[in-house]
Design a protein around this motif. Sequence first.
Motif, PDB file in Angstrom:
ATOM      1  N   PHE A 169     -46.092 -15.936 -13.518  1.00  0.00           N
ATOM      2  CA  PHE A 169     -46.715 -15.471 -12.275  1.00  0.00           C
ATOM      3  C   PHE A 169     -46.758 -13.944 -12.216  1.00  0.00           C
ATOM      4  N   TRP A 173     -50.181 -11.838 -12.111  1.00  0.00           N
ATOM      5  CA  TRP A 173     -50.492 -11.124 -10.879  1.00  0.00           C
ATOM      6  C   TRP A 173     -50.517  -9.606 -11.054  1.00  0.00           C
ATOM      7  N   SER A 174     -49.667  -9.097 -11.950  1.00  0.00           N
ATOM      8  CA  SER A 174     -49.456  -7.650 -11.952  1.00  0.00           C
ATOM      9  C   SER A 174     -49.806  -6.937 -13.247  1.00  0.00           C
TER      10      SER A 174
END
Length: 339
Positions: A169, A173-174
């Motif tokens: 995740f 996401w980043s």
Amino acid sequence: MRRRTPLTLLVLAGLAALVVTVLVTVTIGPADLGVAEVARSIAGHLGLPVEAVPRLHDAIVWDLRLPRVLTAAAVGAGLAIAGAVMQSLTRNPLADPYLLGLSSGASLGAVAVLVVGVSLLLPVAAFAGALLALVATLALARSGSTLSPARTVLAGLAVSQMAAAGTSFVIFWSSTGDSYREILTWLLGSLAGATWTSVAIAGIAVVVVGAVLVLSATRLDAFAFGDTSAAALGIDVDRTRWTLMTVVALLTGAMVAVSGAIGFVGLILPHAVSSLTGPAHRRLLPVAALSGAVFLIWADTLARTVFDPRELPVGIVTALIGVPVFAFLLRRGKGSAWT
């Protein structure tokens, strides 16, 4: 009954192989270095009266290659010891140092700092992630029952999957730009960024924690006969398993913090070495440590030189070597603890 090779002889042979491996592998690379030159560089930094080495070659040896080789030795030794102990505590021949979710926890901590660009905190974040995974695993395994091997394995699997999902995740996401490559390299295991700080972290952990585990050899031997037999010998099974798993987690966390997750070393080496030493941990642990050190040094040397100037993560090399060795040991071990 087949006579075992004396432990002293095995340790001396292992130490000799390790010294030769360090001296030879430091010479391997684009720079034209010889074993004698490497030995003089090391001796000079240790304050011994030797002929000086050219400054450039001395910097290559002392600042670049030697820290990496010594870090590989310490990590290989630590993972081999941790794997042998985990296989004993869980009575599971497929156990490795990452069984308690430590690798996934460390990966989550490392990726979290890499995506925000604070790579200097990577060892601290990886170690903290490994410890948090340990706490979660032992708490889950302990809830409502005693700390049995089966519950520990299942709890470790659950925590590992949760941490792996968290890592995915965070990356999804980043992560942007070149951070993907940096993250992937760390997740596959790499010693490319090794420094003398890495040597200190891994080396101290191996010496201190390894000594604690070797001194616990008699208790580890007792676990091979099951919890009931161990309790009959006067061992507090639950407390001892908690304590030794925590100690192994500290050792594994220190290794993962400097190298990432390097697979197969802690799984394969204890099995390969036990054919020489027998199952007694007083003999198995020191020989496994030396064998793991030599193995990972050569694996990392292959990783950095085979496709020069490109470099593979060392975890790829250990997997390529480990899978066929594992298959051989599995085939040879039919009817034994493997079945």
